[in-house]
Each structure stands twice: as C-alpha cells, then as structure tokens.
Design a protein around this motif. Structure first.
Motif, mmCIF file in Angstrom:
data_model
loop_
_atom_site.group_PDB
_atom_site.id
_atom_site.type_symbol
_atom_site.label_atom_id
_atom_site.label_comp_id
_atom_site.label_asym_id
_atom_site.label_seq_id
_atom_site.Cartn_x
_atom_site.Cartn_y
_atom_site.Cartn_z
ATOM 1 N N VAL A 83 -58.823 -72.002 62.251
ATOM 2 C CA VAL A 83 -57.574 -71.282 62.509
ATOM 3 C C VAL A 83 -57.643 -69.932 61.788
ATOM 4 C CG1 VAL A 83 -55.057 -71.304 62.362
ATOM 5 C CG2 VAL A 83 -56.291 -73.450 62.663
ATOM 6 N N ALA A 84 -57.553 -68.827 62.542
ATOM 7 C CA ALA A 84 -57.688 -67.483 61.961
ATOM 8 C C ALA A 84 -56.472 -66.640 62.305
ATOM 9 C CB ALA A 84 -58.956 -66.804 62.485
ATOM 10 N N MET A 85 -56.235 -65.603 61.475
ATOM 11 C CA MET A 85 -55.110 -64.711 61.728
ATOM 12 C C MET A 85 -55.535 -63.271 61.474
ATOM 13 S SD MET A 85 -51.204 -64.814 60.285
ATOM 14 C CE MET A 85 -49.971 -63.654 60.862
ATOM 15 N N VAL A 86 -55.176 -62.388 62.394
ATOM 16 C CA VAL A 86 -55.387 -60.949 62.223
ATOM 17 C C VAL A 86 -54.027 -60.331 61.927
ATOM 18 C CG1 VAL A 86 -56.166 -58.816 63.299
ATOM 19 C CG2 VAL A 86 -57.336 -60.974 63.813
ATOM 20 N N HIS A 87 -53.853 -59.869 60.697
ATOM 21 C CA HIS A 87 -52.554 -59.359 60.251
ATOM 22 C C HIS A 87 -52.316 -57.945 60.742
ATOM 23 C CE1 HIS A 87 -51.804 -62.674 57.360
ATOM 24 N NE2 HIS A 87 -53.115 -62.686 57.277
ATOM 25 N N GLN A 88 -51.046 -57.621 60.946
ATOM 26 C CA GLN A 88 -50.673 -56.256 61.331
ATOM 27 C C GLN A 88 -51.036 -55.280 60.217
ATOM 28 O OE1 GLN A 88 -46.501 -55.633 62.021
ATOM 29 N NE2 GLN A 88 -46.732 -53.437 62.159
ATOM 30 N N GLU A 89 -50.699 -55.628 58.990
ATOM 31 C CA GLU A 89 -51.054 -54.807 57.834
ATOM 32 C C GLU A 89 -52.417 -55.283 57.358
ATOM 33 O OE1 GLU A 89 -49.167 -52.369 57.157
ATOM 34 O OE2 GLU A 89 -47.292 -52.921 58.138
ATOM 35 N N LEU A 90 -53.457 -54.507 57.630
ATOM 36 C CA LEU A 90 -54.820 -54.944 57.383
ATOM 37 C C LEU A 90 -55.080 -55.146 55.895
ATOM 38 C CD1 LEU A 90 -56.605 -52.561 59.895
ATOM 39 C CD2 LEU A 90 -55.976 -54.948 60.235
ATOM 40 N N GLN A 91 -55.776 -56.227 55.579
ATOM 41 C CA GLN A 91 -56.084 -56.556 54.188
ATOM 42 C C GLN A 91 -57.603 -56.570 54.050
ATOM 43 O OE1 GLN A 91 -53.997 -60.271 53.976
ATOM 44 N NE2 GLN A 91 -51.991 -59.303 53.904
ATOM 45 N N GLN A 147 -60.136 -48.683 64.444
ATOM 46 C CA GLN A 147 -61.477 -49.246 64.303
ATOM 47 C C GLN A 147 -61.483 -50.418 63.328
ATOM 48 O OE1 GLN A 147 -63.270 -45.502 63.118
ATOM 49 N NE2 GLN A 147 -64.391 -45.336 65.044
ATOM 50 N N ARG A 148 -60.738 -50.277 62.238
ATOM 51 C CA ARG A 148 -60.674 -51.368 61.260
ATOM 52 C C ARG A 148 -59.986 -52.599 61.850
ATOM 53 N NH1 ARG A 148 -57.694 -50.456 56.921
ATOM 54 N NH2 ARG A 148 -56.909 -48.352 57.239
ATOM 55 N N GLN A 149 -59.012 -52.361 62.733
ATOM 56 C CA GLN A 149 -58.323 -53.478 63.384
ATOM 57 C C GLN A 149 -59.299 -54.256 64.274
ATOM 58 O OE1 GLN A 149 -54.406 -52.809 64.078
ATOM 59 N NE2 GLN A 149 -54.083 -54.937 64.518
ATOM 60 N N MET A 150 -60.150 -53.554 65.002
ATOM 61 C CA MET A 150 -61.122 -54.219 65.864
ATOM 62 C C MET A 150 -62.133 -55.020 65.034
ATOM 63 S SD MET A 150 -60.015 -53.517 68.858
ATOM 64 C CE MET A 150 -61.225 -53.730 70.154
ATOM 65 N N VAL A 151 -62.500 -54.502 63.855
ATOM 66 C CA VAL A 151 -63.396 -55.241 62.955
ATOM 67 C C VAL A 151 -62.742 -56.550 62.504
ATOM 68 C CG1 VAL A 151 -64.490 -55.228 60.666
ATOM 69 C CG2 VAL A 151 -64.655 -53.214 62.142
ATOM 70 N N GLU A 152 -61.447 -56.477 62.219
ATOM 71 C CA GLU A 152 -60.735 -57.678 61.771
ATOM 72 C C GLU A 152 -60.679 -58.729 62.883
ATOM 73 O OE1 GLU A 152 -58.889 -59.376 58.325
ATOM 74 O OE2 GLU A 152 -60.161 -57.645 58.700
ATOM 75 N N ILE A 153 -60.521 -58.281 64.113
ATOM 76 C CA ILE A 153 -60.521 -59.207 65.251
ATOM 77 C C ILE A 153 -61.901 -59.853 65.393
ATOM 78 C CG2 ILE A 153 -60.372 -59.318 67.785
ATOM 79 C CD1 ILE A 153 -58.168 -57.068 67.476
#
Length: 498
Positions: A83-91, A147-153
């Motif tokens: 179970v994974a989560m991609v947060h709106q506020e990137l951590q 770009q960082r959001q796509m990495v998190e996904i």
C-alpha cells in the motif's frame, strides 16, 4: 477487472478531543479500479488515509486488505505490505539524487556497501517501464515540482504496490504530464493495481476514475460509478448546497496604472528576459504559462527574493529597489507562495503564530507582545476566512491543505497589503473553499488592491481575472483582455518561445 475487493473500510471513526473527524465511514475499492475521493477541505479525506497508513490510530472500525484485517504500525509497514501513497506536499530529500530517494530506507548492498550500480540499473529499468525520461543521478533540488512529483509516483510503483493513493497528483503537472500520469494509471490498472484518487478537479475525476466517493463533515455521503453521477450532484454532495456558478461575477472596476514593470531582467538561472507590463489599481491581473515558464520566478523577483540584473519596479511614480522580501513587505507587497509547506508556513507552530508572524509590531502594548491581541487577530482571520479548526492554538499542520492556505492568506490580510502576489492560491483546495477565495480576491480588488494571480488552471485564470499576461520560456509572450480571449489563444501564446 476481476471484481475482487482490494480495500474494505467498515464503520471507521476517529476523533480529536471533542471533534469527531470521521463518523462511521464505509468504503470499498475493487481490484484494477480507480476510486475518486472528493470532499471539502476538512471533510476527513486525509484523516481517513492516515488511519489506513498507520499514522493515526483509529477509534473504531475495521480496515481489510484482500479480505484480511490490517492495522499498519506506520507508513513503512504499509509500503512493505503493498500500500503506497503519493502526497500532495512532497516529502523528499532534496539534496540527494533521484535514485537515493527511490531507495531510501531499502538500499541494496554488496559486500556490506551500498550497491550504487544496482540502484542505477534498477532506477533506469523502472523509468523505462513507465516511459519516463529521468536521469537517476539528478539531484532532486534541481528538478521542478512537477518532475519531483513524477519521481514520487515512480517510487510508489517500485514497491509493487497493489493499492496506490494519489493525493492531488496533478496539482503541479503540465497538461502533457497529466496525460502521461493517466496513461501510467491505466496501464497499472490492467495489471490489477487499484487506486484511491483524491482530487478537487471534477474533469479529472470523470476522466480517470471508475467510481467516486464523497465525504462531508466526516461522513460518507455516497459512492457511485462516475457514469451514474454528474458535476452538479458531486458539488451539491460536497458542500451541502448547489453552486450555481463556478466563479463569482468579476465586477471590480480597475483604475489608473499603478504597478509598472520596466524591461526587467534577472541575474541568476532561470533568467527572466526583458519583462515589461503595467497593472492597474484594483485590477486582478493573471499570469499564465506552462510549468517552468517563469511565472513563480517573476513573483519572487517582484517580492525581493530574486536579484534584478537590470530594469525597474515602479509603484506610482517611485522606483523601488528591493534587497530582500522585508523591503517588499515594507512597501505593502504580500506573497502567497506555491508550496505552502516548504516556504509558506511554520508547520510546527500554531494557527495563531502563523497568523501574526508577518505583523508582530501591530500586536504590542508598551513595546511587549500582547497575547490577547495576537489571539484576537487569529480569531478575526479564522472568522473572515471561514477556517475549520478547533482553536487558534491548534497546530497548523493538523489542518487540511485548504484550511492551511486560508491561514496563510489571513496572515497577509492582517498587513492590509496594497499589492497582493498570489502563486496558485487555490492549489489543492476544494470547490467550496475555492469560491470563497475567489470572492475574497474580487472583494480586495473592489477595495483598490492590486492583485497578480498565477494559476495553472485555465478555467480559473479565465474566470477571475481582468487581464492575463502569458509567459513562455521566461519571457512575456503577450497580454490579453480576459473577456476577449479563449483557451486556444492562451495555449498559442504559452508556446510562443518554445
């Protein structure tokens, strides 16, 4: 789709002190489907997900994964169980590379040393499988938010997750990147991966989701197939009333030219090139462009954060030379930043502290800070902004994203700025709260405030502005009257210097 239930939530409840945030929630997510999750800020969406991921302990109810009851201890436990989560506020660790962030907490080793070669090989393989063009050796800080959001996904996918929660995943993505994300989601659906898709963007919900569930005030209002509902029903369910219009009437009457930007160039990358325009007193002036076009950099330059190489900022008939943001504040400028958690608020402090921090001199008695005056200021802005919270002493980090944004805007309202710079002011905010902020922006303009708004949402920039300047590759591509333009012209201008 097999029809097998991946996630089942039964009678989930959670309270903080006397505030019941979740009240008997029931929800199921089927294998290989995308379930949209909607609700106003403060409705309970984030709390529900935090209960799933072991961040909060639930008070009542049961959560099951593939028919087996689960009670994760923490997010790491959830990740290791698919179970994974991609947060709106990137951590993310911004000073480390992409591959470091992908393997954080699970570095592969060889002979007792971190196996960098394996990390590089597996990272490249992951990005190739997702058709992403990312260099694993790139330092995260040098990348754009999108770009960082796509990495998190990609990181969520790398855990072979069977359930992925996406929290406002497109809030920083370009239209091309949104299409890429939807393509990845659809490919993973075919492999049996399920998604909970949290978003305030109605068009996305109907495009990518199979079902949609609506929360309001901690209660599940309904869950339906997206084919069996419509935008009006969703809005009514979210806010408890129907919204006749997405945007209020823009009935301000701008006056004379007030703010002049004259052949502005900046020193450091990304360099702004020869920016010239003027904004009238009482005008809502939009800034549009693709992600990376230079919109945020322009606002930061106007606020004294970036260094000017040449050109002038003129207010009235006075040339201004800002050496810092404090200088800009002293000349009645205010800035709402795009990434509120990174540089818009003090996450470990209270609503009261975050409300008064930019205006401390106004809350002094006999040269000492007055706790009573600061509390009254916080209460005043909570009331004006209709912020959902327990009290001014509540930590701002405990609020939903939209309510955090209301506190940030309220902080600047306490200074009564003449020039209000707003970078994506409704990012991650629900439709009801957005309408309230639109009303606030229009009211400020009617009171003579000069407002510059950056927005990536085409309907928003067309719905609340008087004129729109379009940026392209750090240059000004053109300025149009909002009532006389359309989406096609904005897109054409945004590609002018590409």
């Amino acid at each position: 789709m097999s029809g097998k239930t991946v996630l089942e939530i039964k009678n989930l409840s959670k309270s903080f002190a006397k505030n019941k945030v979740l009240d008997g929630i029931n929800l199921t997510v089927e294998e290989g489907t995308v379930c949209g999750l909607m609700g106003e800020n403060g409705a309970g969406k984030s709390t529900m997900m935090k209960c799933l991921f072991g961040i909060y302990a639930k008070d009542e109810g049961q959560i099951s994964l593939f028919g087996k009851p689960i009670d994760f201890k923490d997010p790491k436990d959830a990740l290791e169980n698919g179970v994974a989560m991609v947060h709106q506020e990137l951590q993310q660790c911004l000073d480390r590379t992409v591959q470091d962030n992908l393997f954080l907490g699970r570095y592969p080793t060889r002979f007792g040393m971190v196996d960098e070669a394996r990390m590089l090989k597996e990272s490249n393989k992951l990005f190739a499988s997702l058709n992403m063009n990312v260099n694993p050796k790139t330092v995260m800080r040098t990348m754009s938010v999108s770009q960082r959001q796509m990495v998190e996904i990609a990181k969520a996918v790398s855990y072979n997750a069977k359930l992925i929660v996406l929290d406002e995943p497109t809030s920083s993505l370009t239209e091309r990147e949104v299409k890429k994300l939807f393509s990845i989601v659809n490919d993973l659906k075919k492999q049996g991966v399920s998604f909970v898709y949290i978003s305030h963007k109605m068009d996305e919900i109907f495009e990518v989701c199979d079902d949609v569930a609506v929360l309001r005030d901690g209660k599940m209002i309904f869950k339906k197939s997206t084919k069996e509902t419509n935008m009006n029903e969703l809005i009514s369910a979210m806010v408890g009333r129907s919204l006749d219009k997405r945007f209020p009437d823009v009935d301000n009457n701008p006056g004379e030219d007030y703010l002049f930007i004259d052949h502005l160039n900046t020193k450091f990358d990304p360099v702004l090139q020869d920016i010239t325009f003027s904004v009238r007193k009482g005008e809502i002036f939009g800034l549009y462009g693709l992600v990376g076009a230079g919109r945020s950099e322009l606002l930061e330059t106007l606020f004294g954060i970036r260094t000017i190489a040449s050109g002038n900022i003129i207010v009235g008939d006075k040339k201004l030379h800002f050496k810092s943001s404090k200088d800009a504040m002293n000349y009645s400028f205010a800035l709402v930043t795009e990434e509120r958690k990174l540089n818009g608020m003090f996450g470990k402090d209270t609503i009261k502290f975050n409300t008064v921090i930019t205006n401390l001199e106004s809350y002094k008695r006999a040269r000492l800070l007055s706790n009573q005056m600061m509390t009254e200021a916080a209460q005043r802005e909570i009331s004006i902004m209709n912020t959902k919270c327990v009290s001014p002493e509540q930590l701002i980090s405990a609020l939903s994203g939209g309510n955090q944004q209301k506190v940030i805007i309220g902080k600047w309202m306490e200074r009564s700025p003449e020039i209000f710079l707003m970078d994506e002011p409704t990012r991650g905010i629900d439709v009801g709260a957005k309408y309230e902020i639109y009303q606030l922006i229009i009211q400020m303009a009617k009171e003579g405030k000069t407002i510059i708004v950056v927005s990536s949402e085409m309907p928003e920039i067309l719905g609340i502005t008087n004129r729109i300047a379009v940026m392209s590759n750090h240059r000004l591509a053109g300025i149009v009257n909002t009532k006389e333009t359309n989406q096609e012209e904005l897109l054409r201008l945004s590609a002018k210097y590409l």
